[in-house]
Design a protein around this motif. Structure first.
Motif, PDB file in Angstrom:
ATOM      1  N   LEU A 126     109.391  96.434  23.940  1.00 59.64           N
ATOM      2  CA  LEU A 126     109.795  95.836  22.669  1.00 59.64           C
ATOM      3  C   LEU A 126     109.584  96.845  21.547  1.00 59.64           C
ATOM      4  O   LEU A 126     108.488  97.337  21.331  1.00 59.64           O
ATOM      5  N   GLU A 127     110.634  97.171  20.842  1.00 54.27           N
ATOM      6  CA  GLU A 127     110.543  98.102  19.726  1.00 54.27           C
ATOM      7  C   GLU A 127     111.214  97.498  18.506  1.00 54.27           C
ATOM      8  O   GLU A 127     112.119  96.688  18.613  1.00 54.27           O
ATOM      9  N   LEU A 128     110.745  97.917  17.339  1.00 55.43           N
ATOM     10  CA  LEU A 128     111.382  97.475  16.105  1.00 55.43           C
ATOM     11  C   LEU A 128     112.690  98.214  15.931  1.00 55.43           C
ATOM     12  O   LEU A 128     112.779  99.411  16.210  1.00 55.43           O
ATOM     13  N   SER A 129     113.689  97.512  15.483  1.00 51.44           N
ATOM     14  CA  SER A 129     114.966  98.178  15.253  1.00 51.44           C
ATOM     15  C   SER A 129     114.857  99.054  14.009  1.00 51.44           C
ATOM     16  O   SER A 129     114.144  98.718  13.058  1.00 51.44           O
ATOM     17  N   PRO A 130     115.559 100.176  14.021  1.00 47.12           N
ATOM     18  CA  PRO A 130     115.514 101.048  12.838  1.00 47.12           C
ATOM     19  C   PRO A 130     116.155 100.358  11.638  1.00 47.12           C
ATOM     20  O   PRO A 130     116.948  99.420  11.792  1.00 47.12           O
ATOM     21  N   LEU A 131     115.796 100.826  10.464  1.00 44.30           N
ATOM     22  CA  LEU A 131     116.353 100.246   9.252  1.00 44.30           C
ATOM     23  C   LEU A 131     117.864 100.493   9.177  1.00 44.30           C
ATOM     24  O   LEU A 131     118.342 101.559   9.527  1.00 44.30           O
ATOM     25  N   ALA A 132     118.565  99.503   8.706  1.00 43.99           N
ATOM     26  CA  ALA A 132     119.991  99.665   8.441  1.00 43.99           C
ATOM     27  C   ALA A 132     120.149 100.549   7.209  1.00 43.99           C
ATOM     28  O   ALA A 132     119.207 100.722   6.427  1.00 43.99           O
ATOM     29  N   GLU A 133     121.318 101.112   7.025  1.00 44.43           N
ATOM     30  CA  GLU A 133     121.555 102.000   5.882  1.00 44.43           C
ATOM     31  C   GLU A 133     121.252 101.306   4.552  1.00 44.43           C
ATOM     32  O   GLU A 133     120.667 101.887   3.654  1.00 44.43           O
ATOM     33  N   GLU A 134     121.647 100.044   4.446  1.00 41.83           N
ATOM     34  CA  GLU A 134     121.391  99.297   3.207  1.00 41.83           C
ATOM     35  C   GLU A 134     119.884  99.146   2.967  1.00 41.83           C
ATOM     36  O   GLU A 134     119.414  99.289   1.842  1.00 41.83           O
ATOM     37  N   GLU A 135     119.146  98.891   4.025  1.00 38.51           N
ATOM     38  CA  GLU A 135     117.699  98.765   3.892  1.00 38.51           C
ATOM     39  C   GLU A 135     117.060 100.089   3.489  1.00 38.51           C
ATOM     40  O   GLU A 135     116.131 100.128   2.683  1.00 38.51           O
ATOM     41  N   LYS A 136     117.556 101.191   4.046  1.00 34.42           N
ATOM     42  CA  LYS A 136     117.052 102.517   3.683  1.00 34.42           C
ATOM     43  C   LYS A 136     117.299 102.790   2.204  1.00 34.42           C
ATOM     44  O   LYS A 136     116.428 103.298   1.496  1.00 34.42           O
ATOM     45  N   THR A 137     118.498 102.447   1.728  1.00 30.67           N
ATOM     46  CA  THR A 137     118.850 102.674   0.324  1.00 30.67           C
ATOM     47  C   THR A 137     117.932 101.880  -0.598  1.00 30.67           C
ATOM     48  O   THR A 137     117.416 102.417  -1.585  1.00 30.67           O
ATOM     49  N   VAL A 138     117.694 100.623  -0.273  1.00 28.14           N
ATOM     50  CA  VAL A 138     116.835  99.781  -1.097  1.00 28.14           C
ATOM     51  C   VAL A 138     115.403 100.321  -1.088  1.00 28.14           C
ATOM     52  O   VAL A 138     114.739 100.351  -2.129  1.00 28.14           O
ATOM     53  N   THR A 139     114.934 100.768   0.063  1.00 26.32           N
ATOM     54  CA  THR A 139     113.588 101.333   0.159  1.00 26.32           C
ATOM     55  C   THR A 139     113.442 102.548  -0.745  1.00 26.32           C
ATOM     56  O   THR A 139     112.461 102.672  -1.482  1.00 26.32           O
ATOM     57  N   VAL A 140     114.423 103.435  -0.709  1.00 27.76           N
ATOM     58  CA  VAL A 140     114.390 104.632  -1.559  1.00 27.76           C
ATOM     59  C   VAL A 140     114.414 104.232  -3.031  1.00 27.76           C
ATOM     60  O   VAL A 140     113.666 104.785  -3.845  1.00 27.76           O
ATOM     61  N   GLN A 141     115.246 103.261  -3.386  1.00 29.47           N
ATOM     62  CA  GLN A 141     115.341 102.823  -4.779  1.00 29.47           C
ATOM     63  C   GLN A 141     114.017 102.218  -5.251  1.00 29.47           C
ATOM     64  O   GLN A 141     113.562 102.481  -6.366  1.00 29.47           O
ATOM     65  N   LEU A 142     113.386 101.407  -4.409  1.00 29.64           N
ATOM     66  CA  LEU A 142     112.103 100.806  -4.783  1.00 29.64           C
ATOM     67  C   LEU A 142     111.027 101.868  -4.968  1.00 29.64           C
ATOM     68  O   LEU A 142     110.271 101.823  -5.924  1.00 29.64           O
ATOM     69  N   LYS A 143     110.974 102.818  -4.039  1.00 35.96           N
ATOM     70  CA  LYS A 143     109.964 103.871  -4.156  1.00 35.96           C
ATOM     71  C   LYS A 143     110.214 104.698  -5.399  1.00 35.96           C
ATOM     72  O   LYS A 143     109.276 105.101  -6.078  1.00 35.96           O
ATOM     73  N   SER A 144     111.469 104.944  -5.711  1.00 34.36           N
ATOM     74  CA  SER A 144     111.816 105.707  -6.923  1.00 34.36           C
ATOM     75  C   SER A 144     111.383 104.935  -8.162  1.00 34.36           C
ATOM     76  O   SER A 144     110.832 105.497  -9.103  1.00 34.36           O
ATOM     77  N   HIS A 145     111.633 103.637  -8.155  1.00 29.23           N
ATOM     78  CA  HIS A 145     111.242 102.789  -9.292  1.00 29.23           C
ATOM     79  C   HIS A 145     109.733 102.791  -9.486  1.00 29.23           C
ATOM     80  O   HIS A 145     109.237 102.846 -10.613  1.00 29.23           O
ATOM     81  N   ILE A 146     109.007 102.750  -8.369  1.00 29.77           N
ATOM     82  CA  ILE A 146     107.545 102.727  -8.451  1.00 29.77           C
ATOM     83  C   ILE A 146     107.023 104.041  -9.033  1.00 29.77           C
ATOM     84  O   ILE A 146     106.160 104.032  -9.897  1.00 29.77           O
ATOM     85  N   THR A 147     107.551 105.163  -8.581  1.00 28.74           N
ATOM     86  CA  THR A 147     107.058 106.445  -9.077  1.00 28.74           C
ATOM     87  C   THR A 147     107.499 106.727 -10.505  1.00 28.74           C
ATOM     88  O   THR A 147     106.836 107.435 -11.219  1.00 28.74           O
ATOM     89  N   ASP A 148     108.616 106.134 -10.933  1.00 30.59           N
ATOM     90  CA  ASP A 148     109.097 106.314 -12.301  1.00 30.59           C
ATOM     91  C   ASP A 148     108.294 105.499 -13.305  1.00 30.59           C
ATOM     92  O   ASP A 148     108.258 105.801 -14.473  1.00 30.59           O
ATOM     93  N   SER A 149     107.656 104.439 -12.837  1.00 30.05           N
ATOM     94  CA  SER A 149     106.927 103.528 -13.737  1.00 30.05           C
ATOM     95  C   SER A 149     105.663 104.122 -14.261  1.00 30.05           C
ATOM     96  O   SER A 149     104.993 104.902 -13.815  1.00 30.05           O
TER      97      SER A 149
END
Length: 61
Positions: free
Chosen positions: A38-61
């Motif tokens: 049993l393995e976790l499925s990799p992130l979909a492209e949309e999920e990767k994009t949202v993750t990058v955007q959230l991390k960017s928002h956090i570091t910009d704050s």
């Protein structure tokens, strides 16, 4: 001050999600040892994009 509080909230949420993921994986491995393949499925492209955007928002704050 408000930005610091928001940043702390995001960091805490991120930490909480990491802990939840760890606990779920541990529980699955402990209670269902026969599901070792049993393995976790990799992130979909949309999920990767949202993750990058959230991390960017956090570091910009």
């Amino acid at each position: 001050m408000e930005a610091e509080v928001d940043n702390f909230g995001f960091q805490k949420a991120d930490s909480d999600l990491d802990y939840i993921q760890y606990r779920l994986e541990y529980e699955i491995k402990t209670n269902h040892p026969d599901s070792a393949d049993l393995e976790l499925s990799p992130l979909a492209e949309e999920e990767k994009t949202v993750t990058v955007q959230l991390k960017s928002h956090i570091t910009d704050s």
